[in-house]
Write a protein that holds these residues in place. Structure first.
Motif, PDB file in Angstrom:
ATOM      1  N   ASN A   1     -68.147 -29.021 -49.867  1.00 53.63           N
ATOM      2  CA  ASN A   1     -68.953 -28.857 -51.071  1.00 53.63           C
ATOM      3  C   ASN A   1     -70.131 -27.941 -50.806  1.00 53.63           C
ATOM      4  N   VAL A   2     -70.338 -26.976 -51.681  1.00 48.16           N
ATOM      5  CA  VAL A   2     -71.518 -26.115 -51.596  1.00 48.16           C
ATOM      6  C   VAL A   2     -72.681 -26.897 -52.204  1.00 48.16           C
ATOM      7  N   VAL A   3     -73.722 -27.131 -51.392  1.00 48.33           N
ATOM      8  CA  VAL A   3     -74.862 -27.899 -51.887  1.00 48.33           C
ATOM      9  C   VAL A   3     -76.095 -27.030 -52.129  1.00 48.33           C
ATOM     10  N   SER A   4     -76.095 -25.814 -51.562  1.00 47.06           N
ATOM     11  CA  SER A   4     -77.184 -24.882 -51.850  1.00 47.06           C
ATOM     12  C   SER A   4     -76.733 -23.457 -51.563  1.00 47.06           C
ATOM     13  N   ILE A   5     -77.408 -22.521 -52.217  1.00 45.35           N
ATOM     14  CA  ILE A   5     -77.133 -21.087 -52.070  1.00 45.35           C
ATOM     15  C   ILE A   5     -78.470 -20.414 -51.845  1.00 45.35           C
ATOM     16  N   ASP A   6     -78.523 -19.483 -50.885  1.00 44.50           N
ATOM     17  CA  ASP A   6     -79.795 -18.822 -50.603  1.00 44.50           C
ATOM     18  C   ASP A   6     -79.567 -17.340 -50.311  1.00 44.50           C
ATOM     19  N   HIS A   7     -80.653 -16.602 -50.360  1.00 46.67           N
ATOM     20  CA  HIS A   7     -80.636 -15.170 -50.085  1.00 46.67           C
ATOM     21  C   HIS A   7     -80.395 -14.944 -48.605  1.00 46.67           C
TER      22      HIS A   7
END
Length: 123
Positions: A98-104
């Motif tokens: 599961n993707v729980v966060s996305i960042d630069h």
């Protein structure tokens, strides 16, 4: 995809089936990410303005689309680099990523500054 922070590229963005949420029927986009080892994880993002993952995706891609909510062509995201945090969920005999966060990407990969004394121009 391993449970960790993964440097990835966005390889596809497609319409997903709407779901019923507290906001009523809510549209979704299915975003597929791939790392350098060709491991993939797919995230279904709810398309409403306050969606935390939607905001993170827009930030992580330098606003490649100003808003997926109103975007008809979200192909501008394909090829963009970012970092996703993946957590595993265990259900019976199955493991789900599961993707729980996305960042630069810039928050995880150090890019040498040309003004830095240690920076060497290889040209």
């Amino acid at each position: 995809m391993p449970e960790s922070y993964n440097q990835v590229n966005i390889v596809s963005v497609k319409e997903d089936k709407p779901v019923k949420t507290w906001k009523g029927m809510t549209r979704r986009k299915k975003v597929k990410f791939r790392n350098d080892y060709f491991q993939e994880v797919t995230l279904s993002i709810l398309l409403y303005e306050e969606s935390p993952l939607l905001k993170q995706l827009i930030y992580a891609t330098n606003g490649a689309v100003s808003s997926l909510v109103n975007a008809t062509n979200s192909h501008d995201l394909v090829g963009k680099e970012c970092v996703v945090e993946v957590k595993h969920t265990f259900t019976g005999m199955n493991i789900y990523a599961n993707v729980v966060s996305i960042d630069h990407i810039k928050n995880y990969v150090e890019v040498p500054d040309e003004d830095d004394e240690d920076f060497e121009d290889e040209s």
